[in-house]
Design an enzyme around this catalytic site. Structure first.
Site, PDB file in Angstrom:
ATOM      1  N   ARG A   1      -0.668   7.821   4.113  1.00 48.16           N
ATOM      2  CA  ARG A   1      -1.675   7.149   4.939  1.00 48.16           C
ATOM      3  C   ARG A   1      -1.202   5.751   5.377  1.00 48.16           C
ATOM      4  O   ARG A   1      -1.441   5.332   6.500  1.00 48.16           O
ATOM      5  CB  ARG A   1      -2.991   7.067   4.147  1.00 48.16           C
ATOM      6  CG  ARG A   1      -4.140   6.424   4.864  1.00 48.16           C
ATOM      7  CD  ARG A   1      -4.727   7.278   5.964  1.00 48.16           C
ATOM      8  NE  ARG A   1      -5.618   6.486   6.792  1.00 48.16           N
ATOM      9  CZ  ARG A   1      -5.995   6.794   8.029  1.00 48.16           C
ATOM     10  NH1 ARG A   1      -5.579   7.916   8.591  1.00 48.16           N
ATOM     11  NH2 ARG A   1      -6.785   6.013   8.711  1.00 48.16           N
TER      12      ARG A   1
ATOM     13  N   CYS B   1     -19.160  -1.236   0.550  1.00 47.16           N
ATOM     14  CA  CYS B   1     -18.186  -0.273   1.049  1.00 47.16           C
ATOM     15  C   CYS B   1     -18.857   0.528   2.155  1.00 47.16           C
ATOM     16  O   CYS B   1     -20.039   0.843   2.070  1.00 47.16           O
ATOM     17  CB  CYS B   1     -17.789   0.642  -0.101  1.00 47.16           C
ATOM     18  SG  CYS B   1     -16.892   2.116   0.389  1.00 47.16           S
ATOM     19  N   ASP B   2     -18.098   0.859   3.186  1.00 50.32           N
ATOM     20  CA  ASP B   2     -18.682   1.587   4.315  1.00 50.32           C
ATOM     21  C   ASP B   2     -18.579   3.107   4.161  1.00 50.32           C
ATOM     22  O   ASP B   2     -18.933   3.853   5.052  1.00 50.32           O
ATOM     23  CB  ASP B   2     -17.968   1.178   5.607  1.00 50.32           C
ATOM     24  CG  ASP B   2     -16.491   1.512   5.560  1.00 50.32           C
ATOM     25  OD1 ASP B   2     -15.994   1.952   4.500  1.00 50.32           O
ATOM     26  OD2 ASP B   2     -15.815   1.335   6.584  1.00 50.32           O
TER      27      ASP B   2
ATOM     28  N   HIS C   1     -16.434   4.760  -4.405  1.00 49.43           N
ATOM     29  CA  HIS C   1     -15.605   5.924  -4.065  1.00 49.43           C
ATOM     30  C   HIS C   1     -15.690   6.998  -5.150  1.00 49.43           C
ATOM     31  O   HIS C   1     -14.710   7.716  -5.409  1.00 49.43           O
ATOM     32  CB  HIS C   1     -14.129   5.516  -3.846  1.00 49.43           C
ATOM     33  CG  HIS C   1     -13.918   4.649  -2.643  1.00 49.43           C
ATOM     34  ND1 HIS C   1     -12.685   4.199  -2.247  1.00 49.43           N
ATOM     35  CD2 HIS C   1     -14.786   4.137  -1.725  1.00 49.43           C
ATOM     36  CE1 HIS C   1     -12.786   3.460  -1.159  1.00 49.43           C
ATOM     37  NE2 HIS C   1     -14.058   3.397  -0.824  1.00 49.43           N
TER      38      HIS C   1
ATOM     39  N   ARG D   1       0.839  -1.208   0.000  1.00 53.74           N
ATOM     40  CA  ARG D   1       0.000   0.000   0.000  1.00 53.74           C
ATOM     41  C   ARG D   1       0.879   1.265   0.000  1.00 53.74           C
ATOM     42  O   ARG D   1       0.591   2.243  -0.678  1.00 53.74           O
ATOM     43  CB  ARG D   1      -0.920   0.012   1.235  1.00 53.74           C
ATOM     44  CG  ARG D   1      -1.732   1.292   1.342  1.00 53.74           C
ATOM     45  CD  ARG D   1      -2.644   1.299   2.558  1.00 53.74           C
ATOM     46  NE  ARG D   1      -3.452   2.512   2.589  1.00 53.74           N
ATOM     47  CZ  ARG D   1      -4.418   2.755   3.468  1.00 53.74           C
ATOM     48  NH1 ARG D   1      -4.695   1.859   4.401  1.00 53.74           N
ATOM     49  NH2 ARG D   1      -5.107   3.875   3.435  1.00 53.74           N
TER      50      ARG D   1
ATOM     51  N   ASN E   1     -10.575  -3.942  -1.149  1.00 52.34           N
ATOM     52  CA  ASN E   1     -10.415  -2.883  -2.147  1.00 52.34           C
ATOM     53  C   ASN E   1      -9.492  -3.315  -3.279  1.00 52.34           C
ATOM     54  O   ASN E   1      -8.755  -4.273  -3.123  1.00 52.34           O
ATOM     55  CB  ASN E   1      -9.807  -1.648  -1.466  1.00 52.34           C
ATOM     56  CG  ASN E   1     -10.878  -0.752  -0.893  1.00 52.34           C
ATOM     57  OD1 ASN E   1     -11.940  -0.593  -1.460  1.00 52.34           O
ATOM     58  ND2 ASN E   1     -10.576  -0.142   0.242  1.00 52.34           N
TER      59      ASN E   1
ATOM     60  N   TYR F   1     -14.620  11.125  -1.603  1.00 49.07           N
ATOM     61  CA  TYR F   1     -13.486  10.672  -2.414  1.00 49.07           C
ATOM     62  C   TYR F   1     -13.377  11.401  -3.759  1.00 49.07           C
ATOM     63  O   TYR F   1     -12.341  11.334  -4.414  1.00 49.07           O
ATOM     64  CB  TYR F   1     -13.560   9.172  -2.672  1.00 49.07           C
ATOM     65  CG  TYR F   1     -12.948   8.310  -1.577  1.00 49.07           C
ATOM     66  CD1 TYR F   1     -11.567   8.138  -1.501  1.00 49.07           C
ATOM     67  CD2 TYR F   1     -13.730   7.661  -0.643  1.00 49.07           C
ATOM     68  CE1 TYR F   1     -10.998   7.345  -0.521  1.00 49.07           C
ATOM     69  CE2 TYR F   1     -13.179   6.864   0.348  1.00 49.07           C
ATOM     70  CZ  TYR F   1     -11.811   6.709   0.405  1.00 49.07           C
ATOM     71  OH  TYR F   1     -11.250   5.922   1.372  1.00 49.07           O
TER      72      TYR F   1
END
Ligand code: G6P
Ligand code: MN
Length: 437
Positions: free
Chosen positions: A281, A168-169, A198, A92, A146, A261
């Protein structure tokens, strides 16, 4: 017997899911929890934590299995919760940092980081769906791995009939934070939303207690807020920056409330300027949530079990569990899902993977028919859908050309040269994960 398996069991999200499951035990009476992960160390850590959680909740009757073996993990399971992260946070970090090097958005789902992650995730998720078809063909898979649009597109092609729901939350998290900051109760809301994952817009937020659509007034409030970080509820500080951009977005485009997003697409340059290219992040998550989880496991190992289970679970676990409850009890409820369009948005291609409201019950997803969408949103969505489809083509066809087209068409990318530079760097960084292009 009601058996659930968490794929990616070692994830820091596992305690939240299990906690939510345990608080719903009257409607979702699980008897057995299996944690499946290819990383044994992380899975063993989680076993200690979940075991402690079960002791805490006086649920030592629960069977807990921790395994790296697919057969043991999936045989006769009823529900699979999939939260794998192929390549872990280490990859990531590269998803975020490689595009940033070229002044492009560095984010794990939006932009080229998301595309790189997509090419990594597809094989992992196809593998899980394959195991479930083999060992528990009637099980439901609830997926929140994701990047979801890309994963759903790959599943749509390879396993069109899988009992799989992609969710997705983000919409619910956004609704929660907006409701609590502006004095509403989200539980009274029936939101109508359309877009890609998103990447979408609300067209209406009906409040059943106020008996009106509150979206226009929320947009007004967002436009007027003088964006001082201190104005936000405690605990919402993480959202403060997002609100600044939400406010800017509805000042530019006031006709609909955007998913936050969209900041990465409309204000890609601003996002890049605001980012620290050396500390993204991923680094934050590694030093925060991830490190805390490892520490917690270590404490349990050392016998310090007093007062260690303080997690901030958020809405994530509840959302997933609410869906499982609706399926198991056939109590259809409305959720936002990521699903092939099939006419939901009438003026968008049928085979686009969209995010729209749907009722979920024992037969799975039954999505709503929405109004046609405007040209601005439609144009944005069509370009991004094409980019995602090209990326999935690249995966199945091992095509560098398609990958480059996808990277170029991604709506955060202004130049084919930059797209190619990132693609070439990403190919090297992902050599252990991507199909050969
Ligand atoms: C939200 C999104 C997820 C995303 C997550 C990232 O929950 O819906 O898709 O994975 O945020 O959170 P993190 O804390 O890992 O940056
Ligand atoms: Mn998401």
């Amino acid at each position: 017997n009601l058996i659930i398996t968490i794929a990616g069991g070692g994830s820091t999200y596992t305690p939240g899911i299990i906690s939510a499951l345990l608080s719903n035990s009257s409607k979702f009476p699980i008897t057995e929890i299996r944690l499946y992960d290819i990383d044994q160390k992380r899975n063993e850590d989680m076993k200690l934590i979940i075991n402690q959680l079960l002791i805490d909740k006086d649920r030592q009757d629960m069977k807990l299995i921790v395994t790296e073996k697919p057969e043991e993990a999936f045989t006769n399971v009823d529900f699979v919760f999939s939260q794998i992260r192929v390549g872990g946070l280490a990859m990531r970090e590269l998803d975020e940092k490689i595009p940033l090097k070229y002044d492009l958005v560095g984010q794990e789902t939006c932009g080229l980081g998301g595309f790189a992650y997509g090419l990594r995730s597809i094989s992992g998720i196809l593998e899980i769906v394959g195991y479930v078809q083999q060992y528990a063909p009637n099980a439901w898979i609830l997926n929140y791995t994701n990047p979801e649009s890309i994963i759903s597109e790959a599943i749509r092609r390879k396993y069109p009939d899988a009992n799989m729901i992609n969710v997705c939350d983000m919409t619910i998290s956004l609704e929660e934070t907006i409701a609590s900051n502006f004095g509403y109760n989200r539980k009274n809301w029936i939101p109508t939303y359309y877009g890609l994952n998103h990447y979408g817009w609300y067209s209406k937020i009906y409040d059943t207690s106020l008996k009106r659509d509150v979206m226009p007034e929320i947009i007004d409030k967002l436009r007027q807020v003088n964006m001082d970080v201190a104005e936000f509820n405690e605990g919402d500080q993480y959202w403060a920056k997002t609100y600044q951009l939400m406010s800017a977005m509805v000042k530019y485009f006031p006709e609909a409330l955007p998913n936050n997003y969209l900041e990465y697409y409309w204000f890609s340059d601003v996002m890049v300027e605001n980012d620290d290219k050396n500390f993204t992040r991923a680094n934050m998550v590694m030093e925060g949530r991830e490190a805390n989880t490892r520490k917690m496991a270590e404490q349990i190992r050392n016998g310090e079990t007093e007062d260690i289970l303080h997690f901030n679970f958020g809405e994530h676990g509840n959302y997933i569990v609410d869906i499982a409850v609706a399926i198991l009890n056939d109590e259809p409820k409305r959720f936002m899902v990521i699903t092939p369009n099939k006419g939901s948005i009438p003026n968008l291609r049928e085979d686009a993977v969209v995010e729209v409201p749907a009722y979920i019950g024992a037969t799975g997803v039954e999505q709503l028919a929405l109004h046609p969408i405007n040209d601005f949103h439609k144009g944005m969505m069509e370009a991004q859908v094409a980019a995602e489809k090209l990326l999935v083509d690249a995966f199945f066809e091992h095509s560098y050309d398609k990958a480059l087209q996808a990277f170029t068409l991604n709506q955060t990318v202004p130049s084919a040269r930059a797209a190619k530079q990132v693609l070439d760097d990403m190919m090297v960084a992902n050599k252990d994960y991507w199909p050969e292009l």
